[in-house]
Design an enzyme around this catalytic site. Sequence first.
Site, PDB file in Angstrom:
ATOM      1  N   HIS A  17       0.827  -1.203   0.000  1.00 22.95           N
ATOM      2  CA  HIS A  17       0.000   0.000   0.000  1.00 22.95           C
ATOM      3  C   HIS A  17       0.867   1.261   0.000  1.00 22.95           C
ATOM      4  O   HIS A  17       1.614   1.509   0.942  1.00 22.95           O
ATOM      5  CB  HIS A  17      -0.889  -0.024   1.249  1.00 22.95           C
ATOM      6  CG  HIS A  17      -1.897   1.060   1.322  1.00 22.95           C
ATOM      7  ND1 HIS A  17      -2.088   1.830   2.449  1.00 22.95           N
ATOM      8  CD2 HIS A  17      -2.800   1.500   0.415  1.00 22.95           C
ATOM      9  CE1 HIS A  17      -3.058   2.687   2.243  1.00 22.95           C
ATOM     10  NE2 HIS A  17      -3.512   2.526   1.013  1.00 22.95           N
TER      11      HIS A  17
ATOM     12  N   HIS B  44      -1.069  10.685  -2.203  1.00 22.38           N
ATOM     13  CA  HIS B  44      -2.399  10.199  -1.857  1.00 22.38           C
ATOM     14  C   HIS B  44      -3.427  11.306  -1.645  1.00 22.38           C
ATOM     15  O   HIS B  44      -4.458  11.350  -2.301  1.00 22.38           O
ATOM     16  CB  HIS B  44      -2.353   9.321  -0.599  1.00 22.38           C
ATOM     17  CG  HIS B  44      -3.714   8.851  -0.182  1.00 22.38           C
ATOM     18  ND1 HIS B  44      -4.471   9.517   0.759  1.00 22.38           N
ATOM     19  CD2 HIS B  44      -4.469   7.800  -0.600  1.00 22.38           C
ATOM     20  CE1 HIS B  44      -5.629   8.893   0.906  1.00 22.38           C
ATOM     21  NE2 HIS B  44      -5.651   7.850   0.098  1.00 22.38           N
TER      22      HIS B  44
END
Length: 278
Positions: free
Chosen positions: A49, A93
């Site tokens: 991730h 992100h």
Amino acid sequence: MTFSKNALKLTGGLLGVTAVVAGAVVFAAAPGKSGAGQKGPFYGRYFAHRGLHTADGTAPENSLTAFRMAANVGYGVELDVHLTRDGKVAVFHDHDLERMTGAQGKIEDWAYEDLAQLRLAGSGEKIPLLSEVLEAIGGVGPIILEIKPGPRWKELCAEVVEQLSDYPGDVCVECFDPRILRWFKKNAPGYLRGQLAMPMGHYERDIPRPVAFLASRGLLNFLGRPQFIAYELGPKPLTIRLAEKLGAMRVCWTSRSLHDKKDNEAVIFEHYRPELYL
């Protein structure tokens, strides 16, 4: 006799309505078709991730170091992309810069030249370009690339496809916004498409509640016909299960335990070191 006829008509009407509703649900939730060749590189894999970032921040999320570390092990990686003000594809992100850099404002409002001066989580790492990340990974392990929706999302999609055109590795795309998956279905159908979803209460407050309701249950799948569903860990609505039964690959995020591989066909993980394959 009259009562029986009326009852039969009512029953028939209810069955008809039920059939129509059921058909509409199946149509809305059904995934797109994909062959083994499309799913194969991603099936049964672990994906780091935002790269193999560390809990202590020495290798920050979505940093070149985190991606190199993942590639060195052979993991797949998950990453996020935005379009900067000057049309660069940056790997980051959040829409807002503050959490990871301490700077103010949205990443889409900054030119990349200025973004490159910022540092991630107090480290020496900068916000990388997608081109730099692709070079760092070098085709080792598949990539799940999340498209972050913004006002210029079509431009972002086109630029991503252009940059991936000569990349030697395997890449699929995912997004919370089904319009973006629809764009890929129409313009770049060779990429495996994934619908990100989570419980309704976890969606951002500025998303209209009816949209959050439908998205959380996979009832907007008809727009982009995703071939996998990446659902937040936890119980899934029946309609998400229906999409999986109809062929959508089961992907979970974000795993912090080996136990999360159960009932999933790909796992996005962080802060532990699983094997390469489920």
